[in-house]
Write a protein that holds these residues in place. Structure first.
Motif, short mmCIF file in Angstrom:
data_model
loop_
_atom_site.label_atom_id
_atom_site.label_comp_id
_atom_site.label_asym_id
_atom_site.label_seq_id
_atom_site.Cartn_x
_atom_site.Cartn_y
_atom_site.Cartn_z
N GLU A 176 22.08 14.45 -21.84
CA GLU A 176 21.41 13.52 -20.94
C GLU A 176 21.00 14.26 -19.67
O GLU A 176 21.84 14.81 -18.96
CB GLU A 176 22.35 12.36 -20.59
CG GLU A 176 21.73 11.33 -19.65
CD GLU A 176 22.68 10.18 -19.38
OE1 GLU A 176 23.23 9.62 -20.35
OE2 GLU A 176 22.88 9.86 -18.19
N PHE A 177 19.71 14.29 -19.40
CA PHE A 177 19.19 14.97 -18.22
C PHE A 177 18.94 13.98 -17.09
O PHE A 177 18.50 12.85 -17.33
CB PHE A 177 17.87 15.69 -18.55
CG PHE A 177 18.00 16.80 -19.55
CD1 PHE A 177 18.34 18.08 -19.14
CD2 PHE A 177 17.79 16.57 -20.90
CE1 PHE A 177 18.46 19.11 -20.06
CE2 PHE A 177 17.90 17.59 -21.83
CZ PHE A 177 18.24 18.87 -21.40
N GLN A 178 19.20 14.43 -15.88
CA GLN A 178 18.94 13.59 -14.71
C GLN A 178 18.47 14.48 -13.56
O GLN A 178 19.10 15.49 -13.24
CB GLN A 178 20.19 12.82 -14.30
CG GLN A 178 19.96 11.87 -13.13
CD GLN A 178 21.20 11.07 -12.78
OE1 GLN A 178 22.24 11.22 -13.42
NE2 GLN A 178 21.10 10.21 -11.79
N VAL A 179 17.37 14.09 -12.94
CA VAL A 179 16.87 14.83 -11.79
C VAL A 179 17.50 14.24 -10.53
O VAL A 179 17.40 13.03 -10.28
CB VAL A 179 15.33 14.76 -11.70
CG1 VAL A 179 14.83 15.51 -10.46
CG2 VAL A 179 14.70 15.35 -12.96
N ILE A 180 18.17 15.08 -9.75
CA ILE A 180 18.89 14.61 -8.57
C ILE A 180 18.48 15.44 -7.35
O ILE A 180 17.75 16.42 -7.47
CB ILE A 180 20.42 14.70 -8.76
CG1 ILE A 180 20.83 16.19 -8.90
CG2 ILE A 180 20.87 13.90 -9.97
CD1 ILE A 180 22.34 16.40 -8.86
N LEU A 181 18.96 15.04 -6.19
CA LEU A 181 18.77 15.83 -4.98
C LEU A 181 19.83 16.90 -4.89
O LEU A 181 20.94 16.75 -5.41
CB LEU A 181 18.84 14.92 -3.74
CG LEU A 181 17.79 13.82 -3.64
CD1 LEU A 181 18.07 12.94 -2.43
CD2 LEU A 181 16.38 14.40 -3.58
N ASN A 235 22.52 17.76 -14.61
CA ASN A 235 21.82 17.42 -13.38
C ASN A 235 20.85 18.53 -13.01
O ASN A 235 21.22 19.71 -13.00
CB ASN A 235 22.81 17.20 -12.23
CG ASN A 235 23.65 15.94 -12.44
OD1 ASN A 235 23.19 14.97 -13.03
ND2 ASN A 235 24.88 15.96 -11.97
N LEU A 236 19.63 18.16 -12.70
CA LEU A 236 18.60 19.13 -12.38
C LEU A 236 18.04 18.86 -10.99
O LEU A 236 17.80 17.70 -10.63
CB LEU A 236 17.45 19.06 -13.40
CG LEU A 236 17.85 19.17 -14.88
CD1 LEU A 236 16.65 18.89 -15.77
CD2 LEU A 236 18.42 20.55 -15.18
N VAL A 237 17.87 19.91 -10.22
CA VAL A 237 17.26 19.79 -8.90
C VAL A 237 15.86 20.38 -8.98
O VAL A 237 15.68 21.54 -9.35
CB VAL A 237 18.08 20.52 -7.82
CG1 VAL A 237 17.39 20.42 -6.46
CG2 VAL A 237 19.49 19.94 -7.74
N LYS A 238 14.86 19.59 -8.63
CA LYS A 238 13.46 19.99 -8.75
C LYS A 238 13.01 20.82 -7.54
O LYS A 238 13.41 20.55 -6.41
CB LYS A 238 12.60 18.74 -8.88
CG LYS A 238 11.11 18.98 -9.09
CD LYS A 238 10.40 17.69 -9.49
CE LYS A 238 10.51 16.63 -8.39
NZ LYS A 238 9.74 17.00 -7.19
N GLU A 239 12.21 21.84 -7.81
CA GLU A 239 11.59 22.57 -6.72
C GLU A 239 10.69 21.62 -5.93
O GLU A 239 10.05 20.74 -6.50
CB GLU A 239 10.77 23.74 -7.26
CG GLU A 239 11.62 24.82 -7.92
CD GLU A 239 10.79 25.94 -8.52
OE1 GLU A 239 9.55 25.77 -8.59
OE2 GLU A 239 11.36 26.97 -8.91
#
Length: 415
Positions: free
Chosen positions: A391-396, A361-365
């Motif tokens: 598996e990558f996922q952009v989350i809050l 899980n990735l949180v975006k700037e």
């Protein structure tokens, strides 16, 4: 030639001089005068920054009227978020000559940039080698280490200048066990320098091979060492563990002796709170961090050891992290380093679903349109190989997984 030049730049008469200073601190009846002098030097440096005069004024303090260490408790607490917003605002020097960038480990997937000058680097190195010397290790002794940049295609690398054999931590599995054990036996090191988790993985490999090694000294750092890890490492490596606790910000250091931790003299001023530690580093006036908050929990006793010139520390809580386990039994620790310098990334969390599958899980700037996922995946593949499905996922940020008490973990294992 490059390795020899680098070694002698770090191990020379200047280092010996600094180590001698540390040894002399123990001969003083009191450190109060020198602590006060070091603190005022730090305040003088802070006056030259763009951050502190304004920050203190906003909190009702005139930085130019701070006159002694007695004023320290009245100063406001500094957080990592404040420093991260604009690290350059904490620089006391206007010229970049001799100033070197450093990064925290980024255990939250969000590393902090810090700055050090050559003098601060020398002092840090002096404290580390003062400790190692006292434990019986000198720089020219044979050493092995798992703290290297070797990837899954390289097993060994020998640095002749350091007299250190580097072993890839990504190859600690049954397939390579005999080769690694034979190599270490033939090299006959006096010491192992390693993360606790990697030394533990090495001990587990020895246990599976029903063999032991004899490495007299083991120096660990950068992670909290657990009791069961210590027991297994000391048993299988026939070794004694000496643990060093510190941070990339250079605002705190603790060293262990007989399972008790102590503060090295004149390294920092430390205030132990119930759920945090407030630290003031004394060795880096180029990047002064005054009353800097460290979120690890450290349990100190009420005992002051006059010989050590330090309070006695019972235990260090924090920096716990699960390992990623591959199909061949390899355990990968300290994965957070691969998330350093990824454009667009604010925070991250790695979840191992199975032996061959990771969810990340990735949180975006906020200001970033995308995250450089392709660069991150390339870095991870070097350590994990190609058999793991990532598996990558952009989350809050609010969707990151936390414990019942609200504590965040960078790596979560479900296997």
């Amino acid at each position: 030639m490059k390795n020899f030049l680098k070694f002698h730049l770090r191990h020379n008469f200047l280092l010996k001089k600094e180590i001698k200073k540390i040894e002399d601190y123990f001969k003083l009846d009191s450190l109060a005068e020198k602590q006060n002098k070091a603190f005022l030097q730090l305040i003088k440096a802070a006056q030259k920054t763009t951050f502190y005069p304004k920050f203190y004024k906003e909190n009702g303090i005139d930085i130019y009227k701070i006159s002694s260490l007695d004023d320290l408790p009245e100063l406001p607490v500094l957080t990592k978020a404040m420093v991260k917003t604009n690290p350059k605002a904490f620089l006391s020097k206007k010229t970049p000559i001799g100033i070197i960038k450093g990064f925290t480990s980024g255990s939250t997937g969000s590393p902090l940039m810090v700055y050090r000058d050559l003098k601060a680097i020398l002092k840090e190195n002096a404290y580390v080698w003062w400790y190692r010397n006292n434990c019986g290790l000198i720089s020219k002794d044979r050493k092995i280490s798992f703290r290297s940049d070797l990837n899954r295609t390289s097993l060994f690398k020998f640095n002749k200048a350091e007299n250190t054999l580097y072993i890839s931590p990504n190859h600690l599995n049954k397939e390579n066990a005999k080769q690694i054990i034979d190599k270490v036996n033939n090299f006959a090191p006096k010491a192992l320098i390693s993360y606790p988790s990697t030394a533990y993985n090495f001990a587990l490999l020895l246990a599976k091979e029903n063999t032991k090694l004899k490495i007299p000294l083991t120096f660990t750092s950068s992670e909290n060492i657990l009791g069961f890890q210590r027991e297994k490492i000391e048993q299988l490596l026939t070794t004694t563990i000496f643990d060093w606790y510190g941070n990339a910000e250079r605002t705190i250091a603790l060293y262990s002796e007989n399972n008790v931790y102590y503060e090295p003299p004149l390294y920092a001023i430390t205030e132990y709170k119930q759920a945090e530690v407030i630290t003031t580093g004394l060795i880096n006036t180029t990047f002064p961090l005054i009353r800097y908050q460290v979120n690890d929990v450290i349990e100190k006793t009420s005992t002051y050891n006059t010989t050590k010139k330090s309070v006695e520390i019972k235990s260090i809580v924090g920096r716990l992290e699960d390992a990623i386990v591959l199909k061949d039994g390899t355990r990968i620790n300290r994965l957070n380093r691969d998330f350093t310098g990824i454009e667009g990334l604010q925070k991250a969390q790695v979840i191992q679903v199975s032996l061959d599958k990771l969810h990340i899980n990735l949180v975006k700037e906020e200001e970033a349109k995308t995250i450089a996922i392709n660069i991150l995946e390339t870095k991870l593949r070097k350590r994990l190989g190609d058999e793991v499905d990532i598996e990558f996922q952009v989350i809050l940020e609010k969707d990151l997984i936390t414990s019942a008490s609200g504590k965040y973990k960078f790596v979560i294992s479900k296997i």
